[in-house]
Scaffold this motif. Structure first.
Motif, short mmCIF file in Angstrom:
data_model
loop_
_atom_site.label_atom_id
_atom_site.label_comp_id
_atom_site.label_asym_id
_atom_site.label_seq_id
_atom_site.Cartn_x
_atom_site.Cartn_y
_atom_site.Cartn_z
N PHE A 55 0.83 -1.21 0.00
CA PHE A 55 0.00 0.00 0.00
C PHE A 55 0.86 1.26 0.00
CE2 PHE A 55 -2.27 3.40 2.25
CZ PHE A 55 -3.38 3.52 1.44
N THR A 56 1.90 1.29 0.83
CA THR A 56 2.76 2.47 0.92
C THR A 56 3.45 2.73 -0.41
OG1 THR A 56 3.14 2.01 3.26
CG2 THR A 56 4.66 3.54 2.19
N LEU A 57 3.98 1.68 -1.03
CA LEU A 57 4.64 1.83 -2.33
C LEU A 57 3.67 2.37 -3.37
CD1 LEU A 57 6.75 -1.45 -2.47
CD2 LEU A 57 7.65 0.88 -2.40
N ALA A 58 2.44 1.85 -3.36
CA ALA A 58 1.44 2.31 -4.33
C ALA A 58 1.12 3.79 -4.11
CB ALA A 58 0.16 1.47 -4.21
N MET A 59 1.00 4.22 -2.84
CA MET A 59 0.67 5.61 -2.56
C MET A 59 1.80 6.56 -2.94
SD MET A 59 -2.43 5.69 -1.62
CE MET A 59 -2.61 4.35 -2.79
N ILE A 60 3.05 6.09 -2.79
CA ILE A 60 4.19 6.91 -3.21
C ILE A 60 4.11 7.17 -4.71
CG2 ILE A 60 6.70 6.87 -3.55
CD1 ILE A 60 6.87 5.35 -0.85
N SER A 61 3.79 6.14 -5.48
CA SER A 61 3.67 6.29 -6.93
C SER A 61 2.55 7.24 -7.30
CB SER A 61 3.41 4.92 -7.59
OG SER A 61 4.48 4.04 -7.37
N VAL A 62 1.41 7.10 -6.64
CA VAL A 62 0.26 7.96 -6.94
C VAL A 62 0.59 9.42 -6.65
CG1 VAL A 62 -2.11 8.52 -6.30
CG2 VAL A 62 -1.44 6.13 -6.60
N SER A 63 1.19 9.69 -5.47
CA SER A 63 1.49 11.06 -5.10
C SER A 63 2.55 11.69 -6.00
CB SER A 63 1.96 11.13 -3.64
OG SER A 63 3.18 10.42 -3.47
N ALA A 64 3.43 10.86 -6.58
CA ALA A 64 4.48 11.38 -7.46
C ALA A 64 3.96 11.76 -8.83
CB ALA A 64 5.59 10.34 -7.60
N ILE A 65 2.79 11.26 -9.20
CA ILE A 65 2.33 11.40 -10.59
C ILE A 65 1.08 12.26 -10.75
CG2 ILE A 65 1.34 10.07 -12.52
CD1 ILE A 65 3.25 7.79 -11.60
#
Length: 470
Positions: free
Chosen positions: A16-26
């Motif tokens: 979940f944390t990895l997915a949220m990092i990607s979302v916030s970066a894009i």
């Protein structure tokens, strides 16, 4: 954006944390009006772009970051594969793309400031120019100070200016739909299929730009729990979330604003004004505009500093003139920031000469997309090369499937990047404001001009060294 290896505790990040990092970066709400121009076909277009580009980029960058978690990011990866000169070119393309993108980010901010004051100002090119230049220089000067304060601005801005407005526009779009209001876009199975012509395919170029930034999350693969399993899953989750937010946000705008009336820089505020008028709370429009300005400033802050730090790594290795290495007591790359602000001001001034804001926005968006696609092509080629030249280098994450897997994933991404780069030379019908050959010529000229400096400096440096006494 240029990034650095994560500093957190090893093996501490879950799916979940990895997915949220990607979302916030894009995620960037300024992309929604461009996506809305495609109507309901954006569902298919976004899905294709995610599977053919976003997911390959994420997996490729994860392997590179896992094997070469070095300062400089993209510069280090491409340098390992093809040498110093190409590494310098890759990070230069990343930096100059962010500079070329500045006019679109700044016009988004200026348009939303107009909605705080007086919506009609969003069509006044002199107001837009004045605000864009002021915001650009204020943002650049802010980053002369510590990156700690810069990071605080970005964190607060993303929450207040992207997450909250993004949820709001989707919920208001749903309310508009269920309340029986007029729908300005065709809703049918047939409308889901994109028109297959060069004019429509040009949208894939700027949609690829909307997915740019996944290399940020790739560095966190070092801190992932069982990255071989968790990172691919997190990538698919983040791709799904991004598609849903972009898709529903774009459709919310497309439902209320006819395509011909949709402004690329202020389209989101056009829709929000309609929503708030329906709810009989027109005073909420400037309040919402304020939130989006905060989000735009956070995005601008990130793009001003991040790529500049990546370029600084290249400069410190002698790939730029000595002045580019200049930093201040806060370790901020002041020379690069000044160069960025000066070039950005020159590009923003084109707003005074290009006939409409939409045309201004589109041409810079396309040019920035083509530059970043060239960089991603270098990344795809690098991961393939390194699988052969350095097969035994330890990697906490590897694209599965051996050499066949790397060719399938990286090859798919490279092919999409090349096709998206080429179709960018054909403008959609609504942006054919000049002879198509002249339009293509301007883009080709821009690519050559913006890509040339690293080659010029490399040639000069080699010539100087060859004439130096031994």
């Amino acid at each position: 954006m240029a990034t650095h290896a994560s500093k957190g505790n090893a093996a501490s990040l879950g799916i979940f944390t990895l997915a949220m990092i990607s979302v916030s970066a894009i995620i960037a709400l300024r992309n929604l009006p461009t996506l809305a121009k495609n109507g309901t076909s954006i569902i298919i277009i976004l899905s294709l772009a995610a599977f053919l580009f976003f997911i390959p980029v994420a997996l490729v960058c994860a392997e590179l970051a896992a094997g070469w978690p070095k300062e400089g990011g993209i510069y280090a990866w491409v340098k390992e594969a093809f040498g110093e000169q190409y590494g310098a070119l890759a990070v230069w393309l990343e930096w100059i793309e962010s500079v070329v993108l500045l006019p679109t980010v700044l016009s988004f901010i200026a348009a939303n400031i107009a909605y705080i004051l007086q919506p009609e100002l969003s069509n006044n090119r002199y107001f837009m120019f004045g605000v864009m230049v002021t915001v650009l220089w204020c943002g650049s000067l802010l980053n002369f100070h510590s990156t700690k304060s810069s990071g605080f601005v970005s964190t607060i801005g993303i929450i207040a200016g992207s997450v909250i407005p993004g949820i709001a526009i989707i919920l208001l779009g749903a309310y508009w739909f269920q309340s029986g209001q007029p729908i300005q876009v065709e809703l049918s199975m047939q409308s889901l299929i994109p028109e297959l012509n060069f004019s429509t395919l040009a949208y894939f170029t700027v949609i690829a730009l909307g997915f740019a930034g996944i290399e940020v999350a790739a560095f966190y693969v070092q801190d992932a729990k069982d990255p071989q399993r968790t990172f691919p899953i997190a990538t698919f989750i983040s791709a799904t979330i991004i598609i849903i937010i972009y898709m529903l946000g774009a459709l919310s705008i497309a439902m209320v604003i006819p395509k011909d009336e949709l402004n690329l820089s202020s389209g989101m505020m056009q829709a929000m004004q309609k929503f708030f008028n329906l709810l009989e709370v027109p005073w909420a429009t400037p309040c919402f505009a304020f939130l989006t300005v905060v989000g735009g400033l956070a995005l601008l802050n990130t793009w001003i500093l991040g790529p500049s730090k990546g370029l600084l790594s290249s400069a410190e290795n002698g790939n730029l003139p000595a002045f580019a290495k200049k930093t201040n007591r806060h370790h901020s790359p002041v020379a690069i920031l000044l160069m960025q602000a000066i070039i950005g001001t020159m590009l923003v001034s084109m707003n005074l000469f290009i006939p409409t804001i939409n045309q201004f926005y589109w041409i810079f968006q396309t040019q920035a997309a083509q530059l970043i696609l060239l960089m991603y092509l270098m990344i795809f080629f690098s991961v393939i090369k390194l699988r052969y030249s350095q097969p035994n280098t330890p990697r906490r994450f590897r694209i599965p499937g051996g050499k066949l897997g790397i060719w399938l994933i990286a090859g798919t991404g490279a092919l999409f990047s090349l096709c998206a780069f080429l179709v960018g030379f054909v403008p959609p019908k609504e942006y054919q404001f000049m002879d198509p050959l002249l339009y293509s010529g301007i883009l080709v000229g821009g690519i050559i001009l913006f890509s040339l400096p690293p080659f010029v400096w490399h040639t000069y440096k080699n010539k100087k060294q060859s004439h130096s006494p031994i």
